[in-house]
Design an enzyme around this catalytic site. Structure first.
Site, PDB file in Angstrom:
ATOM      1  N   HIS A  75       0.897  -1.134  -0.006  1.00 41.44           N
ATOM      2  CA  HIS A  75      -0.063   0.106  -0.077  1.00 41.44           C
ATOM      3  C   HIS A  75       0.989   1.250   0.050  1.00 41.44           C
ATOM      4  O   HIS A  75       0.499   2.255  -0.761  1.00 41.44           O
ATOM      5  CB  HIS A  75      -1.013  -0.097   1.215  1.00 41.44           C
ATOM      6  CG  HIS A  75      -1.948  -1.133   1.080  1.00 41.44           C
ATOM      7  ND1 HIS A  75      -2.773  -1.728   2.118  1.00 41.44           N
ATOM      8  CD2 HIS A  75      -2.024  -1.978   0.394  1.00 41.44           C
ATOM      9  CE1 HIS A  75      -3.692  -2.577   1.834  1.00 41.44           C
ATOM     10  NE2 HIS A  75      -3.191  -2.888   0.860  1.00 41.44           N
ATOM     11  N   HIS A 257      -8.764  -1.964  -5.574  1.00 38.29           N
ATOM     12  CA  HIS A 257      -7.844  -2.355  -4.626  1.00 38.29           C
ATOM     13  C   HIS A 257      -6.790  -3.237  -5.461  1.00 38.29           C
ATOM     14  O   HIS A 257      -5.663  -3.203  -5.029  1.00 38.29           O
ATOM     15  CB  HIS A 257      -8.273  -2.682  -3.491  1.00 38.29           C
ATOM     16  CG  HIS A 257      -7.385  -3.122  -2.497  1.00 38.29           C
ATOM     17  ND1 HIS A 257      -6.947  -2.094  -1.605  1.00 38.29           N
ATOM     18  CD2 HIS A 257      -6.886  -4.247  -2.200  1.00 38.29           C
ATOM     19  CE1 HIS A 257      -5.956  -2.680  -0.975  1.00 38.29           C
ATOM     20  NE2 HIS A 257      -5.675  -3.750  -1.215  1.00 38.29           N
ATOM     21  N   ASP A 261      -2.831  -2.649  -5.618  1.00 36.26           N
ATOM     22  CA  ASP A 261      -1.637  -3.544  -5.253  1.00 36.26           C
ATOM     23  C   ASP A 261      -0.635  -3.681  -6.241  1.00 36.26           C
ATOM     24  O   ASP A 261       0.413  -3.973  -5.982  1.00 36.26           O
ATOM     25  CB  ASP A 261      -2.444  -4.849  -4.670  1.00 36.26           C
ATOM     26  CG  ASP A 261      -2.988  -4.844  -3.431  1.00 36.26           C
ATOM     27  OD1 ASP A 261      -2.783  -4.102  -2.603  1.00 36.26           O
ATOM     28  OD2 ASP A 261      -3.784  -5.981  -3.133  1.00 36.26           O
ATOM     29  N   HIS A 284      -0.548 -11.230  -5.260  1.00 33.96           N
ATOM     30  CA  HIS A 284       0.974 -10.630  -4.709  1.00 33.96           C
ATOM     31  C   HIS A 284       1.956 -11.723  -5.407  1.00 33.96           C
ATOM     32  O   HIS A 284       3.008 -11.148  -5.671  1.00 33.96           O
ATOM     33  CB  HIS A 284       1.123 -10.746  -3.290  1.00 33.96           C
ATOM     34  CG  HIS A 284       0.131  -9.390  -2.804  1.00 33.96           C
ATOM     35  ND1 HIS A 284       0.336  -8.074  -3.180  1.00 33.96           N
ATOM     36  CD2 HIS A 284      -0.594  -9.647  -1.893  1.00 33.96           C
ATOM     37  CE1 HIS A 284      -0.609  -7.383  -2.531  1.00 33.96           C
ATOM     38  NE2 HIS A 284      -1.252  -8.166  -1.674  1.00 33.96           N
TER      39      HIS A 284
END
Length: 298
Positions: A75, A257, A261, A284
């Site tokens: 973030h 969001h 990321d 991720h």
């Protein structure tokens, strides 16, 4: 374009989403060519925010050198990237960055109030000689990075969810990151919460920092147990299919969001990209694998 850093230091304090530990984090100006680095003030170890230092990608991005690590960096990395910060030194006194409100908004609001300091050196761009693609065969997800004149990102989020549906989000330098991306908070599916709690994760989850998607029917007793995790006396399920702990900022906030990321994760390539990024079901693991692949190409 010239390199940019902060005009002053900014302090943040709070608990980590997954560990629940409290940390003090200070984002400081840094000299030309520094890039973004983390410094564990409690143990005196510096960790450059580079893909080669990624250690773990289970629910968040973790960088480490030796036994020293910092988790949930995506973030703040996204905020610095979206604002156009080239150089920053981030001091932190514990193992996880504070989750704050679950988005990048707190960082953006603090830094934007003062603007950035232009430095006496040209920005370093990463220009790819060819396209690179990372795939997750299990999920069908992929991240494709192609040469381009400027950075742009297209993200498609598809969890086969009746609540979320398929969310498609675009960002490039003409889109106001501060208004359109930074306020978008992290999210989790309701049925994942009990598993995550059993794994010792989401210890820092509370009423303000996570969207909870309720995909399957649940009884009131189960909702009450989750209310305890969020520190709430009573929660309900909204007609749209979300836990009533927060109100959405955008109908496609979860998709936005995911874009937040990937901007943070791809910055681990070590420079601003001149590339078009296309991501389908990003996470991720494939985000940071793509950043590593880009590092090798450049």
């Amino acid at each position: 374009m010239k390199q940019r850093t902060l005009k002053k230091s900014y302090s943040f304090h709070g608990k980590g989403l997954h560990t629940g530990v409290f940390s003090n984090m200070i984002i400081n100006p840094a000299s030309v060519g520094t890039g973004i680095k983390f410094f564990r003030t409690d143990i005196g170890v510096e960790i450059p925010a580079l893909a080669q230092n990624v250690h773990n990608t289970a629910r968040c991005t973790v960088i480490s050198i030796g036994d020293a690590s910092v988790s949930t960096i995506e973030h703040v990395m996204s905020a610095l990237t979206g604002l156009g910060v080239d150089n920053a030194l981030i001091e932190i006194d514990n193992i996880e960055a504070p989750i704050l409100d679950g988005s990048a908004l707190c960082y953006v609001e603090a830094i934007s109030a003062d603007g950035l300091l232009e430095q006496e050196a040209e920005r370093v761009y990463a220009e790819l000689p060819e396209a690179v693609e990372i795939r997750d065969e299990k999920s069908g997800g992929y991240v494709r990075v192609e040469p381009a004149d400027h950075l742009s990102v297209d993200v498609t989020v598809d969890f086969n969810s009746r609540v979320l549906g398929v969310q498609e989000v675009h960002w490039d330098e003409s889109v106001d990151y501060s208004r359109e991306i930074a306020p978008c908070r992290t999210f989790v599916f309701f049925h994942e919460l009990q598993f995550l709690a059993s794994q010792g994760l989401v210890k820092g989850g509370d009423v303000d920092n996570a969207i909870v998607v309720v995909e399957n029917p649940v009884d009131e007793a189960t909702v009450d147990r989750m209310a305890e995790i969020f520190g709430q006396p009573k929660l309900s399920i909204t007609p749209e299919g979300y836990l009533s702990n927060i109100t959405l900022n955008f109908p496609d906030e979860c998709g936005r969001h995911k874009l937040l990321d990937i901007l943070g994760d791809m910055r681990l390539a070590g420079a601003y990209l001149k590339a078009h990024i296309t991501a389908y079901k990003p996470g991720h693991t494939i985000n940071t694998a793509a950043a590593k692949a880009v590092q090798k190409l450049i």
